[in-house]
Each structure stands twice: as C-alpha cells, then as structure tokens.
Motif scaffolding. Structure first.
Motif, PDB file in Angstrom:
ATOM      1  N   CYS A  58      -7.032 -29.800  16.926  1.00 50.17           N
ATOM      2  CA  CYS A  58      -8.474 -29.874  16.680  1.00 50.17           C
ATOM      3  C   CYS A  58      -9.187 -28.855  17.580  1.00 50.17           C
ATOM      4  O   CYS A  58      -8.681 -28.510  18.647  1.00 50.17           O
ATOM      5  N   THR A  60     -10.753 -26.072  19.767  1.00 50.16           N
ATOM      6  CA  THR A  60     -10.197 -24.849  20.361  1.00 50.16           C
ATOM      7  C   THR A  60      -8.678 -24.794  20.212  1.00 50.16           C
ATOM      8  O   THR A  60      -8.101 -23.728  19.991  1.00 50.16           O
ATOM      9  N   ILE A 104      -0.841 -29.223  19.252  1.00 55.34           N
ATOM     10  CA  ILE A 104      -1.441 -28.523  20.398  1.00 55.34           C
ATOM     11  C   ILE A 104      -2.630 -29.342  20.886  1.00 55.34           C
ATOM     12  O   ILE A 104      -3.517 -29.680  20.100  1.00 55.34           O
ATOM     13  N   SER A 107      -5.863 -32.096  26.274  1.00 58.17           N
ATOM     14  CA  SER A 107      -5.890 -33.423  26.920  1.00 58.17           C
ATOM     15  C   SER A 107      -4.629 -34.223  26.633  1.00 58.17           C
ATOM     16  O   SER A 107      -4.218 -35.059  27.426  1.00 58.17           O
ATOM     17  N   ALA A 157     -16.127 -27.421  27.640  1.00 57.41           N
ATOM     18  CA  ALA A 157     -15.741 -26.246  26.856  1.00 57.41           C
ATOM     19  C   ALA A 157     -14.375 -25.759  27.330  1.00 57.41           C
ATOM     20  O   ALA A 157     -14.174 -25.462  28.505  1.00 57.41           O
ATOM     21  N   GLU A 246     -21.339 -25.077  21.327  1.00 58.54           N
ATOM     22  CA  GLU A 246     -21.196 -26.337  22.048  1.00 58.54           C
ATOM     23  C   GLU A 246     -21.915 -26.364  23.386  1.00 58.54           C
ATOM     24  O   GLU A 246     -22.367 -27.423  23.800  1.00 58.54           O
TER      25      GLU A 246
HETATM   26  O1  M6R Z   1      -7.684 -31.981  24.149  1.00 61.51           O
HETATM   27  P1  M6R Z   1      -7.587 -31.254  22.847  1.00 61.51           P
HETATM   28  O2  M6R Z   1      -7.100 -29.851  23.001  1.00 61.51           O
HETATM   29  O3  M6R Z   1      -6.786 -32.000  21.821  1.00 61.51           O
HETATM   30  O4  M6R Z   1      -9.073 -31.192  22.322  1.00 61.51           O
HETATM   31  C1  M6R Z   1      -9.389 -30.639  21.081  1.00 61.51           C
HETATM   32  C2  M6R Z   1     -10.876 -30.407  20.954  1.00 61.51           C
HETATM   33  O5  M6R Z   1     -11.584 -31.609  21.085  1.00 61.51           O
HETATM   34  C3  M6R Z   1     -11.393 -29.406  21.985  1.00 61.51           C
HETATM   35  O6  M6R Z   1     -10.710 -28.178  21.924  1.00 61.51           O
HETATM   36  C4  M6R Z   1     -12.890 -29.139  21.793  1.00 61.51           C
HETATM   37  O7  M6R Z   1     -13.122 -28.465  20.594  1.00 61.51           O
HETATM   38  C5  M6R Z   1     -13.448 -28.349  22.978  1.00 61.51           C
HETATM   39  N1  M6R Z   1     -14.649 -28.949  23.470  1.00 61.51           N
HETATM   40  C6  M6R Z   1     -13.722 -26.906  22.650  1.00 61.51           C
HETATM   41  O8  M6R Z   1     -14.237 -26.202  23.733  1.00 61.51           O
END
Ligand code: M6R
Length: 366
Positions: A58, A60, A104, A107, A157, A246
């Motif tokens: 999802c 980034t 990917i 978190s 971000a 964002e």
């Molecule tokens: O922790 P994740 O990489 O799974 O999170 C995915 C997105 O929620 C995350 O990349 C979100 O789009 C960021 N705020 C982008 O800067």
C-alpha cells in the motif's frame, strides 16, 4: 531525538546515505560479485522457478513495488504483477502454488497487506516479506524475508523506508539474475558497483537542499501540482505527488508523462507547476518532448535532471541536478529532491509535517 533537525521527516531524509549503506552491508560486494540476502536463502529455489512474482503493498511501499516490477522483469525475466493489497485481497485473484508473493511494508502491520499474505498463503504460494520493523506481524507471517534495516521511521511520510525498500528489492533482483544467469557478467558487475555507490549518490543529491528551499518559497501557495516521469521514474512521480499531498495538503497527481495527452494536459496553464523527473535514461528524448508540450501551454516546469545535462535546463523554469547512475537505480536518487520539496513546502505552509491530519503511521484497520 530528532538529531538536531526540526522534524523527524528531515532527520530521516538526511539519514538516507547511512540507511541505504546499512541496508547494503554484507549483502553486496561488487568486486567479489557478491550479492546475497541471507534472509531468503531457503526460498531462493522457489523464487528462481517462480511462475510469477506478485507484489502486494500500500502507499509508498506500493510505489517501491512498481519500481521493483520493472527491475525484476528487466533483469530476471520473471513476470511480475504489482497489486494494491486492499484490492488483491477482495477480488478472488488467480494464485498458484508456484507463485511468489512479496509483501512490502515499512511497519509490517498494514492490515490489508497482512490479509493479502494470508490469502496467498491459503493458495499455497511462497511468501516473502520486505519489512522495516523487525518482528512485525508481516515479517512473522512470511515464509522468509529481508529487512530493510533503515532504523525507526517516525515521520508519517515515508522517506528512508522507501529508498531502503528499493535497495532490498534491487538486491533481490540482482541475486536472482546472478543465479539464473539472466544478465551478462559485465552488466551485473556494473549494476553492483552502481548499487554500492548509492549512499554517496544520495549524499550528493541531498546538496540541492538550498535550491529546493528557494523553489518551495515560489510554489508554496500553489493549489495543484503535477508530477510526471517515464520508465523507472514513473513511480517516482507517483511518490513525489503522494509526499506533497499528504504533508502539505496541496492537491497533486502523478502520471506517466505520456499519459498527459490522455487527459491531464487539459489542466495545464500558467498557474500549474509540473515536476518532471527527467534524468538521462532510455526515455530521455521522449520526456524532452513532454516538457516542450507543457512549456507550450505556459506550465511552470521544475525538472530533476542528470548532472551535466544542458538541454533540459535550457527549457525549464528550474532544474535540479542529481548525479548519474544506472537508470534502474535512479529512483533511489531522483526521489530525494522531491522528498525535500514536499518537506519545505509543508513547513512554509505551517503544516505539521511529522503528524499530518487524518493520517496514522501504520494503518492497522482496513
Ligand atoms: O507500513 P507500510 O509500508 O505498510 O505502510 C503503507 C502506507 O500506509 C504508507 O506507505 C503511507 O502511504 C505513507 N504515509 C506514505 O508516506
């Protein structure tokens, strides 16, 4: 804790030479033709014999997946599909036992990505995780995986996690290419040398900070922004737009530059800033014509260009130089000025860059 910076986001942007170096440590040694992710060694066979690689993510992380699609297909000739985890989990997708799903996630807790894993697992696919948070749910539910080792990312971000994800995914592609012998040795060596040089290339790209500050002053009141790129830089356009919206709440869209003619070109007038990611690569000539098309309609162009380029800087309102690197690795470098641009515009607008409204660092609900 913010390392002397005003915000975590800035600290994390500036940390990237180090975080990418940490991510590469022990994994890539160009002169020994060494390229290895220890964490996926038992599943290497599945990866090499994969019918298909499915990438689920999802935000980034999904953008990193789009870059990886081009890289993996180019270097290994394995078909790759990139899916929004939230769509994939609900659409009864075709998944075979000889598919490999790469999840990917910075978190490692994103609910939709976790659900995509469970679905693919239930169909017998092999699951690999590319996570930043050690011991996270996604890391634990994957068969094997490779950590991005970017260190804690606090700013909502995502910045250093993105470049580290690209580092891991590129390393993975080159590891498969080496095993499968899908690249001539010389090409593989050149790519590994370039990959090893990314930390210094990012450090060089970060030097555009002062210039970006000035440009940010000029465009901080814009209502809209368009980001355009082609090839490997197309997902960078999406990422630049996401960063801006964002944290600064300016409406921004990213597109593959050639799609402009199919609609977004109607938006262009003297009020519309357009950021082109226009480094010297195999689509250079094409993007030069796209820039001409925008200039002919009086759009304001900010171009990310390869150091030493003189043509594009002569055509545009602002040119930001980044050092040259193999086109497949360029997103790790060309995204840097865009991260800084979104940061400075948001700060000038008085926004809370680390904690933008309505957003959480990890999206643990669907
Ligand atoms: O922790 P994740 O990489 O799974 O999170 C995915 C997105 O929620 C995350 O990349 C979100 O789009 C960021 N705020 C982008 O800067």
């Amino acid at each position: 804790e913010k390392g002397g910076y005003d915000h975590f986001m800035m600290k994390e942007i500036m940390e990237q030479p180090r975080s990418v170096a940490d991510c590469l440590r022990g994994r890539v040694i160009a002169d020994q033709m060494h390229v290895k992710l220890g964490g996926i060694r038992h599943k290497m066979k599945d990866l090499m014999n994969a019918n298909r690689i499915i990438i689920a993510a999802c935000g980034t992380s999904w953008h990193a997946g789009l870059v990886a699609e081009y890289i993996i297909e180019e270097f290994t000739r394995i078909p790759v599909e990139v899916e929004y985890a939230s769509e994939f989990r609900y659409r009864n997708p075709i998944i075979r036992e000889d598919d490999v799903l790469i999840a990917i996630s910075q978190s490692g807790e994103t609910a939709d990505t976790l659900a995509a894993i469970e679905l693919a697992k239930s169909k017998g696919a092999t699951i690999l995780g590319v996570c930043n948070v050690v011991g996270s749910s996604i890391a634990r539910s994957s068969d094997e995986g490779a950590y991005t080792h970017a260190g804690p990312e606090i700013g909502v971000a995502s910045t250093k996690a993105f470049t580290a994800q690209l580092t891991v995914l590129t390393t993975m592609a080159l590891m498969i290419a080496k095993e499968k012998q899908t690249l001539p040795e010389e090409t593989l060596h050149k790519l590994l040398v370039d990959l090893e040089s990314i930390p210094e290339k990012i450090a060089e790209a970060l030097k555009c900070e002062e210039e970006i500050k000035k440009i940010s002053e000029m465009y901080k009141d814009a209502q809209n922004f368009l980001y355009l790129g082609r090839g490997y830089n197309f997902p960078v356009a999406l990422e630049g737009a996401l960063k801006l919206k964002e944290i600064s709440y300016i409406h921004a869209e990213g597109y593959p530059a050639a799609e402009m003619k199919h609609g977004p070109i109607a938006l262009i007038d003297e009020e519309m800033p357009v950021a082109f990611i226009a480094t010297k690569d195999s689509s250079y000539e094409k993007i030069v014509s796209n820039i001409q098309e925008v200039k002919a309609r009086k759009g304001k162009v900010i171009a990310i260009v390869t150091k030493g380029d003189t043509l594009i800087p002569s055509m545009v309102d602002h040119a930001i130089e980044v050092p040259d690197v193999h086109e497949a690795l360029m997103p790790m470098v060309s995204v840097i000025p865009l991260q800084l641009l979104s940061y400075y515009i948001a700060v000038l607008r008085g926004c809370d860059v680390d904690q933008p409204r309505n957003l959480a660092k990890s999206v643990t609900v669907e």
